[in-house]
Design a protein around this motif. Structure first.
Motif, PDB file in Angstrom:
ATOM      1  N   VAL A 304       0.833  -1.204   0.000  1.00  0.00           N
ATOM      2  CA  VAL A 304       0.000   0.000   0.000  1.00  0.00           C
ATOM      3  C   VAL A 304       0.865   1.250   0.000  1.00  0.00           C
ATOM      4  CG1 VAL A 304      -1.735   1.301   1.293  1.00  0.00           C
ATOM      5  CG2 VAL A 304      -1.932  -1.182   1.100  1.00  0.00           C
ATOM      6  N   SER A 305       1.957   1.235   0.755  1.00  0.00           N
ATOM      7  CA  SER A 305       2.870   2.388   0.779  1.00  0.00           C
ATOM      8  C   SER A 305       3.406   2.676  -0.611  1.00  0.00           C
ATOM      9  CB  SER A 305       4.028   2.126   1.744  1.00  0.00           C
ATOM     10  OG  SER A 305       3.580   1.990   3.066  1.00  0.00           O
ATOM     11  N   GLU A 306       3.794   1.622  -1.324  1.00  0.00           N
ATOM     12  CA  GLU A 306       4.351   1.817  -2.660  1.00  0.00           C
ATOM     13  C   GLU A 306       3.289   2.290  -3.641  1.00  0.00           C
ATOM     14  OE1 GLU A 306       6.111  -1.920  -3.584  1.00  0.00           O
ATOM     15  OE2 GLU A 306       7.820  -1.642  -2.207  1.00  0.00           O
ATOM     16  N   ALA A 307       2.074   1.776  -3.513  1.00  0.00           N
ATOM     17  CA  ALA A 307       1.010   2.142  -4.450  1.00  0.00           C
ATOM     18  C   ALA A 307       0.492   3.555  -4.205  1.00  0.00           C
ATOM     19  CB  ALA A 307      -0.140   1.141  -4.363  1.00  0.00           C
ATOM     20  N   ALA A 308       0.342   3.911  -2.931  1.00  0.00           N
ATOM     21  CA  ALA A 308      -0.261   5.209  -2.582  1.00  0.00           C
ATOM     22  C   ALA A 308       0.765   6.320  -2.450  1.00  0.00           C
ATOM     23  CB  ALA A 308      -1.050   5.081  -1.282  1.00  0.00           C
ATOM     24  N   GLY A 309       2.029   5.948  -2.286  1.00  0.00           N
ATOM     25  CA  GLY A 309       3.059   6.964  -2.063  1.00  0.00           C
ATOM     26  C   GLY A 309       3.006   7.552  -0.675  1.00  0.00           C
ATOM     27  N   LEU A 310       2.237   6.944   0.224  1.00  0.00           N
ATOM     28  CA  LEU A 310       2.106   7.378   1.612  1.00  0.00           C
ATOM     29  C   LEU A 310       2.111   6.151   2.502  1.00  0.00           C
ATOM     30  CD1 LEU A 310      -0.807   9.949   1.185  1.00  0.00           C
ATOM     31  CD2 LEU A 310       1.554  10.534   1.749  1.00  0.00           C
ATOM     32  N   SER A 311       2.695   6.278   3.680  1.00  0.00           N
ATOM     33  CA  SER A 311       2.765   5.147   4.591  1.00  0.00           C
ATOM     34  C   SER A 311       1.502   5.071   5.439  1.00  0.00           C
ATOM     35  CB  SER A 311       3.995   5.285   5.509  1.00  0.00           C
ATOM     36  OG  SER A 311       4.124   4.174   6.352  1.00  0.00           O
ATOM     37  N   PRO A 312       0.719   3.989   5.324  1.00  0.00           N
ATOM     38  CA  PRO A 312      -0.503   3.876   6.137  1.00  0.00           C
ATOM     39  C   PRO A 312      -0.181   3.782   7.624  1.00  0.00           C
ATOM     40  CG  PRO A 312      -0.441   2.216   4.386  1.00  0.00           C
ATOM     41  CD  PRO A 312       0.916   2.818   4.474  1.00  0.00           C
ATOM     42  N   LEU A 313      -1.171   4.078   8.450  1.00  0.00           N
ATOM     43  CA  LEU A 313      -1.042   3.818   9.880  1.00  0.00           C
ATOM     44  C   LEU A 313      -0.986   2.317  10.110  1.00  0.00           C
ATOM     45  CD1 LEU A 313      -2.064   6.794   9.847  1.00  0.00           C
ATOM     46  CD2 LEU A 313      -3.357   6.251  11.917  1.00  0.00           C
ATOM     47  N   LEU A 314      -0.366   1.929  11.214  1.00  0.00           N
ATOM     48  CA  LEU A 314      -0.254   0.518  11.559  1.00  0.00           C
ATOM     49  C   LEU A 314      -0.868   0.321  12.935  1.00  0.00           C
ATOM     50  CD1 LEU A 314       0.956  -2.135  10.480  1.00  0.00           C
ATOM     51  CD2 LEU A 314       3.069  -1.563  11.693  1.00  0.00           C
ATOM     52  N   VAL A 315      -1.773  -0.649  13.049  1.00  0.00           N
ATOM     53  CA  VAL A 315      -2.474  -0.938  14.301  1.00  0.00           C
ATOM     54  C   VAL A 315      -2.197  -2.382  14.685  1.00  0.00           C
ATOM     55  CG1 VAL A 315      -4.758  -1.287  15.316  1.00  0.00           C
ATOM     56  CG2 VAL A 315      -4.286   0.777  13.991  1.00  0.00           C
TER      57      VAL A 315
END
Length: 365
Positions: A304-315
């Motif tokens: 997801v980070s590579e696709a969106a260019g943003l690092s998602p939150l991690l829970v």
């Protein structure tokens, strides 16, 4: 991507809470049943408009109140989104982004992305194919938020086709059945194309991450068994999947009428994970299965980070308590550089530096 602040009113165990998390690691420490998971559930709802516990909206509203409110601000690189959600006891929920009412609630998807680890995630490997289908579809939504509507369209068409078959059996009107064949195959083609791309995006990071969390060079494999579609291939066009599914539905019409249900389609496909060529569901050890689940979530985060260019939150909800010391240390080393939320009843089980928060019933400090 970062959650700057979160406000809750009459949500679960929180009458009123203002929470300003650290931009890095946040460890929520407290006894069981004090509200740690409730807080993470609110963060998840802010992102996805659903409880990761699969709880209905009415269960999220504090007893004796008439509505719950979730508010939070999410920062991206050069912008911020103020998200506000009201869950009433009666009537429809209301969702706003930057003070503007959304035309569709699903338009919220993508403003906040997060990857969630839960103790029950072991079910992805150990239980029926439906858990693995849900995992792949959930990843597709994180990668491409519009996938949610395609999945909803497929499920709606499947329900309608099954209702028709259940009521009419051999007396099913062929014209009406053809209409539902078309709608089901059109939505199914879109979902199938997304599933193929999601698994392709997962393939390389999964191998790498599994080595990190397991400390072993075992070969990790993914396959997808589809009686109607054959081998899952990311290069196949959406229109080709539509044709394949429509043809399969037409061939199965007589059998479906006899059984009064839809016997072919995406809802019967079987994603499978293997370790050194062995089906992880049946032949992997408990430790291997747990390492695989951790790797699936971390590989999803990377994809997801590579696709969106943003690092998602991690829970990570009470994940470290399920791990031995070696796997806990390996997981800590493998965690990405992103805003992270961890719950635990025992602080010493989390081998990570970060901001510690004490959680008591209805309060976080």
């Amino acid at each position: 991507m970062r959650l700057d602040w979160l406000e809750l009113t009459d949500f679960r165990s929180y009458g009123h809470l203002t929470f300003r998390p650290d931009a890095a690691v946040n460890v929520l420490v407290g006894p069981n049943a004090t509200g740690k998971t409730n807080l993470l559930e609110a963060v998840s709802y802010l992102a996805s408009l659903r409880s990761f516990r699969s709880a209905p909206d009415e269960a999220l509203i504090a007893s004796g109140t008439d509505h719950a409110i979730i508010r939070g601000e999410v920062s991206h690189r050069d912008s911020a989104s103020l998200v506000e959600i009201e869950l009433p006891v009666q009537g429809r929920r209301r969702v706003q982004v930057n003070r503007q009412r959304l035309a569709r609630s699903t338009d919220l998807l993508g403003h906040l992305r997060l990857i969630v680890f839960l103790p029950d995630d072991l079910d992805i490997v150990k239980r029926s194919p439906s858990y693995r289908r849900d995992f792949v579809d959930g990843l597709a939504v994180q990668l491409w938020p519009g996938s949610y509507l395609d999945q909803s369209d497929y499920e709606r068409a499947l329900r309608q086709r099954n209702t028709l078959l259940r009521q009419m059996g051999r007396d099913t009107d062929p014209v009406t059945l053809a209409v539902w064949n078309e709608r089901l195959s059109a939505a199914g083609g879109r979902v199938m194309a997304r599933r193929a791309r999601a698994l392709e995006a997962l393939r390389e990071p999964l191998v790498d991450v599994y080595r990190g969390v397991s400390g072993r060079d075992d070969e990790i494999g993914m396959s997808y068994l589809s009686a109607w579609g054959g081998e899952l291939d990311a290069s196949v066009n959406e229109s080709d999947w539509v044709v394949l599914l429509r043809s399969a539905l037409e061939r199965a019409e007589r059998d479906d009428q006899d059984r009064r249900t839809t016997t072919v389609g995406l809802h019967r496909d079987e994603p499978t994970f293997t370790i050194t060529g062995r089906p992880a569901r049946f032949l992997a050890s408990q430790g291997e299965q747990r390492s695989l689940v951790l790797a699936l979530r971390l590989a999803s985060h990377r994809a997801v980070s590579e696709a969106a260019g943003l690092s998602p939150l991690l829970v990570l909800d009470d994940v470290f308590s399920e791990l031995d010391l070696d796997r806990a240390a390996a997981l800590a080393r493998a965690l990405p550089d992103s805003q992270t939320f961890i719950t635990t009843a025992r602080d010493e089980e989390v081998p990570l530096a970060g901001r510690r928060w004490s959680v008591e019933l209805g309060a976080v400090s």
